[in-house]
Design an enzyme around this catalytic site. Structure first.
Site, short mmCIF file in Angstrom:
data_model
loop_
_atom_site.label_atom_id
_atom_site.label_comp_id
_atom_site.label_asym_id
_atom_site.label_seq_id
_atom_site.Cartn_x
_atom_site.Cartn_y
_atom_site.Cartn_z
N TYR A 295 0.84 -1.20 0.00
CA TYR A 295 0.00 0.00 0.00
C TYR A 295 0.87 1.26 0.00
O TYR A 295 1.61 1.52 0.95
CB TYR A 295 -0.90 0.00 1.23
CG TYR A 295 -2.11 0.90 1.14
CD1 TYR A 295 -3.32 0.41 0.67
CD2 TYR A 295 -2.04 2.22 1.53
CE1 TYR A 295 -4.43 1.22 0.59
CE2 TYR A 295 -3.16 3.05 1.44
CZ TYR A 295 -4.35 2.53 0.98
OH TYR A 295 -5.46 3.36 0.91
N TYR A 345 -5.12 5.33 -7.82
CA TYR A 345 -5.45 5.08 -6.42
C TYR A 345 -6.87 4.56 -6.34
O TYR A 345 -7.82 5.32 -6.44
CB TYR A 345 -5.27 6.39 -5.65
CG TYR A 345 -5.79 6.42 -4.24
CD1 TYR A 345 -5.07 5.83 -3.20
CD2 TYR A 345 -6.98 7.07 -3.93
CE1 TYR A 345 -5.53 5.89 -1.90
CE2 TYR A 345 -7.44 7.14 -2.62
CZ TYR A 345 -6.72 6.55 -1.62
OH TYR A 345 -7.17 6.62 -0.33
#
Lengths: 395, 145
Positions: A295, A345
């Site tokens: 992440y 994203y």
């Protein structure tokens, strides 16, 4: 470290019994021009098409959101699905992204549902900007002790932790920069990526300040788009269109708050507590991971996870990246799609989908040859004290 | 502008003390463990009940940022937010703006200093200990909640 953690026998029965049978995307843009409901439907149908299934076969839907997207109870009816056997509308940011897939796997393993589509649909650029200016203060009792100081946004919070790491371990801007440059090089090979122009370390160092020590190129893109994955039993996945990718481990939790309260070491994330449990579930250790999708809301979050998931010693994340280890031809290719920094994203789900792509061997120019095991992770548990992650394996 | 804190039922007494330029933390009525931020339960012995104890707002600098992006509407000038490890509560991190002409240093000892943001909002900021905060000598008195 992974083989000393006690794992209940019942939990081991969870290993490799479910699979991801399909992935789906909408295009990633700066302005989708459509609702998150529309994005969700498109991604769900694309994932089903990839798996060779129709919407009639879906009996579960799952998502995570922070009040910014369409829940399963809207997406189901919009696709003509009635009487879903199982659904999950998980409140939360990036830290819960992989828990959603893990919980879908649990539901499938338990027989509550057979075909669950997990999705994340987000207009993070044209509507609700996660790191936006003037977005208002998030709802949490913790915020009152920070907001009056103008300390309200994720780029500020991660910059704070990043500097703590720099001060403690000598991590440097060049380490963050090298990570950004390396991920961009992968995005260049990814037709789906929003940012496909190569960058240099000088480009990184001359990008404008957001919140020192973070520059613009430390920060992920805010993106409009959606991504979905189909979770079903491993047995059923074997009879479907695409090579199944097994869910070997799925874990969530870990850690203590880094907000005002239980202020633990700000250079250690919840991933450090979760990793041994995850590896033990999957029956392997970091040395057996071929590809890691970590992440990357910010450059630093990757560096700290490289440490907390055991790929290098504590404090060595920066030099590890500088050594080229995370490049496409390195020993641990990280964020092979370019990550949130360069692909787009989608709040965690595009990391899961990229891991699936790599394990199926269909990642095109950015394929890691022979990738068998992938780690995919969520926001490592800064902000709120929990994270989630998956270990996936080629069937 | 600045974002106003939104006190809740746990924190209101703390903010009332801050408005009086008093820095206090809760202390468990059973085991005496100090805690912050304000909460009903002691995380150690898991009982309710506490006293407020006025403590010295001192700590050490753990990290800081210099903000440039206008995350707060209208707040355009760069400003510094510091993360401080509070001495009075083990393992507790607190935040504030930095009140000094020079940047902080890692591990530097700092003291709290009250800033009146508006007539009805006072917050606790941080300054180098050497410069002396406004709050160097807490009374140490306690009061029942």
């Amino acid at each position: 470290m992974h083989n000393v953690t006690y794992v209940p026998k019942r939990l081991l029965e969870f290993r490799n019994v479910t699979a991801i049978a399909g992935v789906g995307y909408t295009p990633f843009t700066k302005d989708s021009g459509v609702s998150t409901l529309t994005l969700a439907c498109r991604a769900v149908l694309a994932a089903l098409e990839d798996a060779g299934l129709t919407a009639d076969e879906v009996d579960g839907l799952a998502t995570h959101r922070v009040g910014d997207s369409a829940p399963p109870t809207l997406v189901g009816p919009a696709l003509g699905l009635s009487d879903l056997a199982w659904h999950l509308d998980q409140f939360g940011g990036g830290s819960v992204s992989h828990a959603v897939v893990g919980q879908a796997a649990l539901a499938v393993a338990a027989g509550l549902a057979e075909t669950v589509v997990c999705y994340r649909a987000i207009n993070a650029r044209s509507e609700f900007r996660m790191g936006g200016t003037g977005r208002g203060v998030p709802v949490s009792p913790e915020v009152q002790y920070q907001a009056p100081y103008g300390y309200v946004a994720p780029p500020q919070q991660f910059a704070m932790y990043a500097r703590a790491h720099m001060l403690r371990y000598g991590t440097r801007a060049e380490h963050f920069g090298r990570l950004a440059v390396t991920q961009r090089a992968k995005a260049v090979k990814n037709p789906r990526a929003l940012m496909r122009t190569p960058i240099t370390l000088d480009d990184y160092l001359s990008s404008r300040w957001i919140a020192e020590p973070f520059r613009l190129l430390d920060c992920c893109l805010e993106t409009d788009g959606a991504c979905a994955v189909v979770v079903t039993t491993a047995e059923r996945a074997r009879s479907l269109r695409r090579p199944p990718v097994l869910i070997s481990g799925a874990a969530w939790g870990g850690g203590t708050s880094h907000l005002s309260g239980a202020g633990a070491d700000p250079t250690v994330t919840a991933a450090a507590a979760l990793a041994p449990r995850l590896y033990a579930q999957a029956g392997l250790g970091p040395g057996e991971v071929d590809v890691a999708e970590l992440y990357d809301c910010f450059t630093y979050s990757v560096i700290v996870q490289l440490e907390d998931y055991g790929f290098c010693a504590k404090g060595e994340g920066g030099p590890y990246v500088e050594s080229g280890a995370t490049a496409l031809d390195g020993p641990l290719p990280v964020n092979t799609h370019g990550g949130f920094l360069s692909e787009g994203y989608v709040h965690g789900l595009n990391h899961v989908a990229e891991a699936v792509s790599q394990l199926r061997g269909d990642a095109g120019d950015r394929q890691v040859p022979g990738a068998e095991v992938a780690l995919s992770t969520s926001q490592p548990g800064y902000i709120l004290p929990a994270t989630s992650a998956l270990i996936l394996r080629r069937a | 502008m600045a974002y106003r804190p939104e006190p809740d039922r746990d924190s209101r007494p703390w903010w009332e003390r801050i408005a009086r330029r008093e820095f206090a933390v809760q202390e468990c009525a059973s085991c005496g463990t100090p805690r912050f931020p304000p909460r009903a339960f002691c995380p150690l012995c898991r009982t309710e009940g506490c006293r407020w104890r006025e403590v010295a707002p001192v700590g050490t600098v753990e990290s800081w940022i210099v903000n440039h992006q206008p995350f707060v509407p209208g707040r355009l000038d760069p400003y510094l937010v510091v993360m401080v490890r509070l001495e009075a509560v083990s393992g507790c991190l607190v935040y504030g703006n930095w009140r000094s002409e020079r940047p902080p240093e890692h591990g530097e000892r700092v003291v709290g200093t009250f800033t009146e943001v508006t007539e009805d909002l006072t917050v606790l900021d941080w300054a180098p200990a050497a410069a002396g905060g406004v709050h160097g000598h807490p009374s140490g008195r306690t009061s029942l909640q």
